[in-house]
Design a protein around this motif. Structure first.
Motif, short mmCIF file in Angstrom:
data_model
loop_
_atom_site.label_atom_id
_atom_site.label_comp_id
_atom_site.label_asym_id
_atom_site.label_seq_id
_atom_site.Cartn_x
_atom_site.Cartn_y
_atom_site.Cartn_z
N CYS A 45 1.66 -0.70 5.07
CA CYS A 45 1.38 -1.96 4.38
C CYS A 45 1.40 -3.15 5.34
O CYS A 45 0.67 -4.11 5.16
CB CYS A 45 2.37 -2.15 3.24
SG CYS A 45 2.24 -0.83 2.00
N THR A 46 2.22 -3.06 6.39
CA THR A 46 2.28 -4.15 7.36
C THR A 46 1.05 -4.20 8.27
O THR A 46 0.76 -5.23 8.85
CB THR A 46 3.55 -4.04 8.24
OG1 THR A 46 3.53 -2.79 8.91
CG2 THR A 46 4.80 -4.17 7.42
N SER A 47 0.31 -3.08 8.37
CA SER A 47 -0.82 -3.03 9.30
C SER A 47 -1.99 -3.92 8.90
O SER A 47 -2.88 -4.17 9.70
CB SER A 47 -1.32 -1.58 9.44
OG SER A 47 -1.99 -1.17 8.27
N PHE A 48 -1.99 -4.44 7.68
CA PHE A 48 -3.07 -5.31 7.23
C PHE A 48 -2.88 -6.75 7.70
O PHE A 48 -3.79 -7.56 7.59
CB PHE A 48 -3.20 -5.26 5.70
CG PHE A 48 -3.68 -3.94 5.21
CD1 PHE A 48 -5.03 -3.65 5.13
CD2 PHE A 48 -2.77 -2.96 4.84
CE1 PHE A 48 -5.47 -2.41 4.69
CE2 PHE A 48 -3.20 -1.72 4.39
CZ PHE A 48 -4.55 -1.45 4.32
N GLY A 49 -1.68 -7.06 8.21
CA GLY A 49 -1.43 -8.40 8.75
C GLY A 49 -1.52 -9.50 7.70
O GLY A 49 -1.95 -10.61 8.02
#
Length: 111
Positions: A45-49
């Motif tokens: 979920c954090t990879s979408f920035g």
């Protein structure tokens, strides 16, 4: 009835709920991004920035999960999301193509 993690069955997908989930630009961006990637892509979920706090990010992914658009899986300290492409396509044919092809440009960017 949704499973223990809150993922609805295909039969429980509700079009208005899906549209509400997609009405937020950040959630729309997540789904458009996943829809443009290969089927087997699973991202944290954090990879979408997303430019929001952790609690707000959690909220956005909960809305997407409860609408049936993504399946979330715990991966140690983080959660990963995978687009429920086959199920969404079965219930709402063509929706993901439309989302992927019509993502709004970020504010201040001209087409």
């Amino acid at each position: 009835m949704p499973d223990a993690e809150g993922h609805p069955t295909v039969e429980e997908f509700d079009f208005q709920t899906v549209l509400k989930a997609l009405s937020d630009p950040l959630r729309y961006h997540v789904i458009a991004t996943l829809a443009r990637q290969s089927e087997d892509v699973e991202r944290t979920c954090t990879s979408f920035g997303l430019p929001v706090s952790k609690s707000t990010r959690t909220h956005h992914f909960r809305v997407l999960r409860e609408a049936g658009l993504v399946r979330q899986v715990d991966r140690g300290n983080s959660r990963s999301a995978r687009l429920r492409r086959e199920e969404v396509e079965r219930r709402f044919p063509g929706l993901l193509r439309l989302v992927a092809e019509n993502e709004p440009l970020p504010t201040g960017v001209e087409g």
